[in-house]
Write a protein that holds these residues in place. Structure first.
Motif, PDB file in Angstrom:
ATOM      1  N   ASP A  27       0.813  -1.168   0.012  1.00  0.00           N
ATOM      2  CA  ASP A  27      -0.035   0.082   0.226  1.00  0.00           C
ATOM      3  C   ASP A  27       0.939   1.373  -0.064  1.00  0.00           C
ATOM      4  O   ASP A  27       0.644   2.338  -0.541  1.00  0.00           O
ATOM      5  CB  ASP A  27      -0.956   0.050   1.205  1.00  0.00           C
ATOM      6  N   GLU A  28       2.045   1.264   0.776  1.00  0.00           N
ATOM      7  CA  GLU A  28       2.865   2.326   0.717  1.00  0.00           C
ATOM      8  C   GLU A  28       3.253   2.639  -0.586  1.00  0.00           C
ATOM      9  O   GLU A  28       3.933   3.831  -1.128  1.00  0.00           O
ATOM     10  CB  GLU A  28       4.014   2.125   1.965  1.00  0.00           C
ATOM     11  N   ILE A  29       4.059   1.503  -1.253  1.00  0.00           N
ATOM     12  CA  ILE A  29       4.509   1.664  -2.505  1.00  0.00           C
ATOM     13  C   ILE A  29       3.277   2.111  -3.513  1.00  0.00           C
ATOM     14  O   ILE A  29       3.764   3.100  -4.218  1.00  0.00           O
ATOM     15  CB  ILE A  29       4.950   0.004  -3.074  1.00  0.00           C
ATOM     16  N   ALA A  30       2.179   1.691  -3.421  1.00  0.00           N
ATOM     17  CA  ALA A  30       1.087   2.037  -4.230  1.00  0.00           C
ATOM     18  C   ALA A  30       0.928   3.784  -4.062  1.00  0.00           C
ATOM     19  O   ALA A  30       0.708   4.402  -4.942  1.00  0.00           O
ATOM     20  CB  ALA A  30      -0.109   1.138  -4.213  1.00  0.00           C
ATOM     21  N   ARG A  31       1.367   4.115  -2.788  1.00  0.00           N
ATOM     22  CA  ARG A  31       1.066   5.523  -2.696  1.00  0.00           C
ATOM     23  C   ARG A  31       1.937   6.367  -3.344  1.00  0.00           C
ATOM     24  O   ARG A  31       1.794   7.507  -4.027  1.00  0.00           O
ATOM     25  CB  ARG A  31       1.083   5.839  -1.237  1.00  0.00           C
ATOM     26  N   VAL A  32       3.307   5.729  -3.478  1.00  0.00           N
ATOM     27  CA  VAL A  32       4.444   6.450  -4.195  1.00  0.00           C
ATOM     28  C   VAL A  32       3.682   6.430  -5.614  1.00  0.00           C
ATOM     29  O   VAL A  32       4.061   7.699  -6.448  1.00  0.00           O
ATOM     30  CB  VAL A  32       5.741   5.731  -3.989  1.00  0.00           C
ATOM     31  N   TYR A  33       3.115   5.491  -6.187  1.00  0.00           N
ATOM     32  CA  TYR A  33       2.642   5.520  -7.601  1.00  0.00           C
ATOM     33  C   TYR A  33       1.678   6.647  -7.697  1.00  0.00           C
ATOM     34  O   TYR A  33       1.613   7.275  -8.724  1.00  0.00           O
ATOM     35  CB  TYR A  33       2.126   4.089  -7.935  1.00  0.00           C
ATOM     36  N   ALA A  34       0.814   6.601  -6.680  1.00  0.00           N
ATOM     37  CA  ALA A  34      -0.412   7.644  -6.704  1.00  0.00           C
ATOM     38  C   ALA A  34       0.155   8.974  -6.827  1.00  0.00           C
ATOM     39  O   ALA A  34      -0.238   9.817  -7.527  1.00  0.00           O
ATOM     40  CB  ALA A  34      -1.382   7.355  -5.706  1.00  0.00           C
TER      41      ALA A  34
END
Length: 167
Positions: A27-34
């Motif tokens: 989820d934290e990595i997905a936030r980086v993409y977002a």
């Protein structure tokens, strides 16, 4: 039925914290993409996208072998990535195989994904330096324990003594 059968064995789990930690980190990595406005990208697709970016088109089998997945799991992942617009498939070297290639959308960000991968690995190394027993050591120790006796064997030994399993 015994009273033990009525107890919910899923209430306590040694496995759950591992799964929850992995999900939280994804989820934290997905936030980086977002934050970077890379929409519709799942963290668990990035290794395959980088591999295709570096090595070029591969069959599903070649891609699966390169990331140590089963053909079936890779086929499902490729279908999801294709639906999301990250890869395309074209006929492979024989009638039964398909080659997987990046779409223009994926080509436009694959360098950024490689940069994120390096940054994530560096962040994990930083975390490991902060804790007394690094995750990489935990993994090696668990692998060694599983070489001594497989998880399958450990589970089936316990099931052999469980009357509920033998019903």
């Amino acid at each position: 039925m015994t009273d033990d059968w009525l107890a919910d064995p899923t209430e306590e789990s040694a496995w759950r914290p591992w799964r929850l930690l992995q999900a939280a980190m994804d989820d934290e990595i997905a936030r980086v993409y977002a934050d970077a406005r890379i929409d519709g990208l799942k963290p668990n697709w990035v290794m395959e996208l980088i591999r295709l970016g570096v090595h070029g088109p591969m069959t599903i089998t070649e891609l699966a072998v390169s990331v140590q997945r089963t053909h079936s799991a890779m086929s499902q992942k490729v279908a999801a990535m294709r639906s999301a617009g990250w890869v395309r498939t074209v006929p492979g070297p024989d009638a039964r195989s398909k080659r997987v290639d990046l779409t223009d959308r994926a080509r436009a960000v694959v360098g950024r994904l490689a940069a994120e991968w390096r940054a994530t690995e560096a962040a994990i190394a930083e975390i490991e330096a902060e804790i007394p027993y690094p995750l990489t050591r935990v993994v090696r120790d668990i692998e060694a324990a599983l070489e001594r006796k497989s998880l399958h064997d450990r589970i089936t030994e316990r099931l052999a003594g469980d009357p509920e399993w033998r019903r």
